[in-house]
Design an enzyme around this catalytic site. Structure first.
Site, PDB file in Angstrom:
ATOM      1  N   GLY A 125       0.830  -1.194   0.000  1.00  0.00           N
ATOM      2  CA  GLY A 125       0.000   0.000   0.000  1.00  0.00           C
ATOM      3  C   GLY A 125       0.864   1.243   0.000  1.00  0.00           C
ATOM      4  O   GLY A 125       2.051   1.211   0.359  1.00  0.00           O
ATOM      5  N   GLY A 136       0.604   5.904   0.176  1.00  0.00           N
ATOM      6  CA  GLY A 136      -0.156   7.131   0.306  1.00  0.00           C
ATOM      7  C   GLY A 136       0.699   8.299  -0.119  1.00  0.00           C
ATOM      8  O   GLY A 136       1.813   8.137  -0.652  1.00  0.00           O
ATOM      9  N   VAL A 167       3.681   1.362   2.546  1.00  0.00           N
ATOM     10  CA  VAL A 167       3.515   0.272   3.507  1.00  0.00           C
ATOM     11  C   VAL A 167       4.043  -1.014   2.891  1.00  0.00           C
ATOM     12  O   VAL A 167       3.728  -1.343   1.741  1.00  0.00           O
ATOM     13  CB  VAL A 167       2.038   0.107   3.917  1.00  0.00           C
ATOM     14  CG1 VAL A 167       1.912  -0.987   4.983  1.00  0.00           C
ATOM     15  CG2 VAL A 167       1.471   1.413   4.440  1.00  0.00           C
ATOM     16  N   LYS A 204       4.985   0.731   7.922  1.00  0.00           N
ATOM     17  CA  LYS A 204       4.788   1.978   7.177  1.00  0.00           C
ATOM     18  C   LYS A 204       6.049   2.820   7.252  1.00  0.00           C
ATOM     19  O   LYS A 204       6.574   3.082   8.329  1.00  0.00           O
ATOM     20  CB  LYS A 204       3.598   2.753   7.750  1.00  0.00           C
ATOM     21  CG  LYS A 204       3.287   4.014   6.949  1.00  0.00           C
ATOM     22  CD  LYS A 204       1.975   4.650   7.355  1.00  0.00           C
ATOM     23  CE  LYS A 204       2.094   5.388   8.663  1.00  0.00           C
ATOM     24  NZ  LYS A 204       0.883   6.182   8.942  1.00  0.00           N
ATOM     25  N   ASP A 232      -9.085  11.787   9.400  1.00  0.00           N
ATOM     26  CA  ASP A 232      -8.924  11.253   8.042  1.00  0.00           C
ATOM     27  C   ASP A 232      -9.629   9.901   7.913  1.00  0.00           C
ATOM     28  O   ASP A 232      -9.043   8.916   7.459  1.00  0.00           O
ATOM     29  CB  ASP A 232      -7.438  11.111   7.703  1.00  0.00           C
ATOM     30  CG  ASP A 232      -7.204  10.962   6.188  1.00  0.00           C
ATOM     31  OD1 ASP A 232      -8.118  11.304   5.415  1.00  0.00           O
ATOM     32  OD2 ASP A 232      -6.130  10.493   5.805  1.00  0.00           O
TER      33      ASP A 232
END
Length: 723
Positions: A446, A448, A453, A467, A560
């Site tokens: 993953g 962002g 991650v 992360k 968030d």
């Protein structure tokens, strides 16, 4: 699982091997829960050993076995483990409840290996098919030997003549034979793949899962298709006894009727095996109806054609169990007639039979264990108290010295290191450890705007999600500090479990527990989440946010909330994650906001951020409402579906779109508005009342006026206890 039906509390529980050779499990300090009830000849050499075969062996030192786990299987048989007339495999109650279930693999009194359904109400054999003579099924009856086993190559042999080879026969692999919770015996092999190893089915006793007794309970029908799998549905006029467990079956919504008050509904290609009270040969439909109407105990009857005699027959039934409806018309399949009050007969629609609910595992019932614990202390030795007091004083002095030294060193090194360790209880990792755990950050799972991650395996073999901040600039450092400071103060089953962090030079990393099913966003994009799972996710997420807002020592605003930050574990339980933009508030200052920048993600952000209004916990409530609408509709906050639209045109925002669909041009609610907004992948699965309530809650959460929105604790109550 020697004590599967009598679990321990976990307080003062102890498994011990005595010198007399007795293995004992004790709970609460003095309750004996389970023991082998064995005694060794010699107390000097008794030992307990787990062998490579998987057998746990208790012997007296000279290889003389006095107890072994192979003699007491639970639900699993291992290669070369003998299965005899004194042993049986018993399924677990569900995937989350290991207590004894209703399905068993046993040697019957006629020496045949059989599958047995054994519930508190009834017992029946369902494999091999009881309607087929044993010799036709290739089984030998009434023999002296009752023994079966299978080997590591995949061959199974039973003394009654039953034998089979697995699909991967000939390959030496780790294998298990398990009595699964759905009543089917399967053989699994551990198969290696590029991404690891996993258990794969290589053989199963029954291919048609609706042929398993008790799978849908009484007064219900089981249907099966390759696309949707096995499904259960209540008969017309009946309702589920337990909405979480189909094994309880269905109960009538009407009072019993007699003769002229009753009629019959016809179910095509349907049969209810067993529970027959009378059998009529050479009978007509009218004669069967008349006989059933005159008998108060008759619930219905099967009418069929007996080919060998060239005539019709009917079975009258007092109970409706093991109902099965074939999806394909079969000429030899009998017709089933169910006796109901005439008012229900007139409202029956043959097309509604297909409206069914997927099988779901029952949930465990948690019963508190009431046991008094034994306090172990000796008042005959008062000097012990003095030693304890002295040690306590010494420990306090040492702690004071360490704390003083810690804060002094932190103050002196403030100019050299911008990062300060947060007062948390989790571990601080080195960058070298995490680099090794991720194999040099090889497997990305993953990413962002500010972090990536990776999946990794720690030194203790735990699988972690790690992360890594892309840039350790001032903003990135602030987010890292916010996340570490926040997660050290939260602990809830619906919040991500964090194991530690790394702050070494320019490297900033956070170590989480790995979530097997990824994020809610990923699962919504594939459309594989059913309605029940989505509802559970909605409740769990609300509970996690309610804890952050109202139960922490310092209140937390997440800032968030979105599907990408809601992770799903192996059982699809939601975990709120990513606290990089979160904010801690003192209890006395929850309404005082001094945010220096807008936080969140476009589409999920409350209006307060845009209009520079005071920021409160209601910003998380707004984001949560958007997430719920997204789960219901399958559309993202801009109004587009997760799967691409045909025309590709821009649409109104999700909230506006849902509000428009709930009302017509005159502001009056239409009857079909729910069907108009629901994600096509879950149509037909949901309860309309629950769905309407959830949509109202989501729209309530997304009100522009923050004071009009409920708190997260109120949302939990509104979902679980609808008006």
């Amino acid at each position: 699982m020697a004590n599967r039906d009598e679990p321990v509390n976990g307080k003062q529980s102890e498994l011990s091997l005595g010198k007399d050779g007795n293995l004992v499990l004790i709970d609460a300090g003095h309750y004996v829960i389970w023991s082998t009830q064995t005694k060794a000849k010699s107390s000097s050499s008794v030992q307990l050993q787990l062998e490579n075969s998987g057998n746990l062996v208790l012997d007296d030192g000279d290889r003389s076995i006095i107890w072994q786990s192979f003699d007491h299987p639970t639900d699993t048989l291992l290669p070369n483990q003998a299965f005899t007339k004194t042993t049986q495999l018993v399924s677990s109650r569900s995937s989350t409840n290991c207590s004894s279930g209703f399905y068993k693999l046993v040697f019957d009194n006629d020496s045949i290996l059989r599958l047995l359904y054994d519930s508190p109400d009834t017992t029946s054999l369902y494999w091999p098919d009881p309607r087929v003579a044993a010799w036709k099924a290739g089984r030998f009856q009434y023999i002296n030997t009752r023994r079966a086993s299978f080997d590591s190559m995949g061959q199974f042999n039973s003394s009654d003549g039953f034998t089979f080879l697995t699909a991967d026969f000939g390959m030496a692999r780790q294998r298990i034979m398990r009595m699964d919770i759905d009543g089917i015996v399967r053989v699994y092999s551990l198969v290696e793949h590029e991404k690891g190893t996993q258990w794969e089915i290589q053989w199963q006793a029954i291919s048609h899962s609706c042929r398993i007794d008790g799978i849908c309970g009484a007064n219900s029908l089981c249907t099966y298709s390759q696309d949707s799998g096995r499904k259960c549905s209540c008969l017309h006029g009946f309702k589920m006894v337990n909405s979480k467990d189909w094994s309880y079956g269905c109960e009538p919504e009407f009072k019993s009727c007699i003769q002229d008050e009753c009629g019959f509904i016809e179910l095509r290609d349907t049969e209810f095996y067993g529970y027959d009270i009378r059998f009529h040969i050479n009978s007509t439909l009218d004669a069967c109806k008349k006989d059933c109407l005159q008998d108060r105990n008759c619930s219905g009857f099967n009418l069929g054609w007996k080919v060998d005699m060239g005539t019709y027959y009917c079975f009258l039934k007092t109970s409706l169990h093991n109902g099965y409806q074939n999806g394909v018309k079969v000429n030899a399949m009998p017709m089933m007639y169910i006796k109901l009050p005439k008012i229900l007969v007139s409202s029956f629609d043959q097309k509604t039979i297909g409206s069914s609910t997927p099988i779901s595992c029952s949930r465990p019932v948690l019963t508190p264990l009431i046991r008094s614990y034994v306090k172990k202390y000796d008042i005959s030795k008062p000097i012990g108290y003095m030693l304890v007091l002295g040690c306590t004083i010494g420990i306090i002095e040492i702690i004071c010295i360490v704390v003083f030294w810690y804060f002094s060193s932190q103050h002196s090194s403030a100019t050299e290191e911008s990062y300060f360790p947060a007062p948390t209880a989790f571990r601080k990792f080195t960058y070298r450890e995490l680099k090794k755990a991720t194999r040099n950050f090889r497997e990305e799972i993953g990413s962002g705007g500010a972090s990536v991650v990776y999946k990794g395996r720690l030194n203790d073999n735990r699988i972690a999600a790690i992360k890594r901040l892309k840039n350790a600039n001032q903003q990135g450092e602030a987010e890292f500090q916010a996340e570490i400071s926040t997660i050290g103060k939260v602990n809830h089953m619906n919040l991500i479990e964090t194991w530690g962090y790394c702050a070494e030079g320019k490297h900033r990393l956070v170590v989480y527990k790995y979530m097997e099913n990824g994020s809610l966003a990923e699962n919504l994009s594939t459309g594989k989440l059913d309605w029940a799972t989505r509802l559970d996710i909605a409740v769990g997420t609300a509970k996690g946010l309610a804890y952050l807002h109202e139960e922490c020592l310092e209140w937390v605003l997440h800032c968030d909330v979105k599907p990408h930050n809601i992770l799903l574990d192996a059982n699809y339980n939601p975990k709120v994650a990513d606290f990089g933009l979160s904010r801690l508030f003192d209890r006395s200052g929850i309404n005082q906001s001094d945010f220096s920048m807008i936080r969140g993600t476009r589409g999920y952000m409350a209006p307060e951020w845009v209009f520079n209004l005071p920021i409160t916990s209601k910003v998380d409530v707004f984001s949560y409402g958007v997430v719920i609408l997204e789960m219901i509709t399958g559309r993202n906050p801009t109004g587009k579906q997760h799967t691409s639209n045909e025309d590709g045109k821009a649409e109104s925002s999700l909230i506006e779109w849902v509000r428009e669909k709930t009302q017509d041009v005159n502001g009056i609610q239409t009857e079909s508005w729910v069907e108009d907004i629901v994600d096509p992948s879950i149509r037909g699965e949901y309860d309309r009342t629950i769905m309407e309530n959830l949509v109202r809650i989501a729209l309530h959460c997304t009100e522009e006026d923050r004071d009009a929105r409920p708190s997260m604790s109120q949302v939990v109550v509104m979902i679980q206890d609808p008006p």
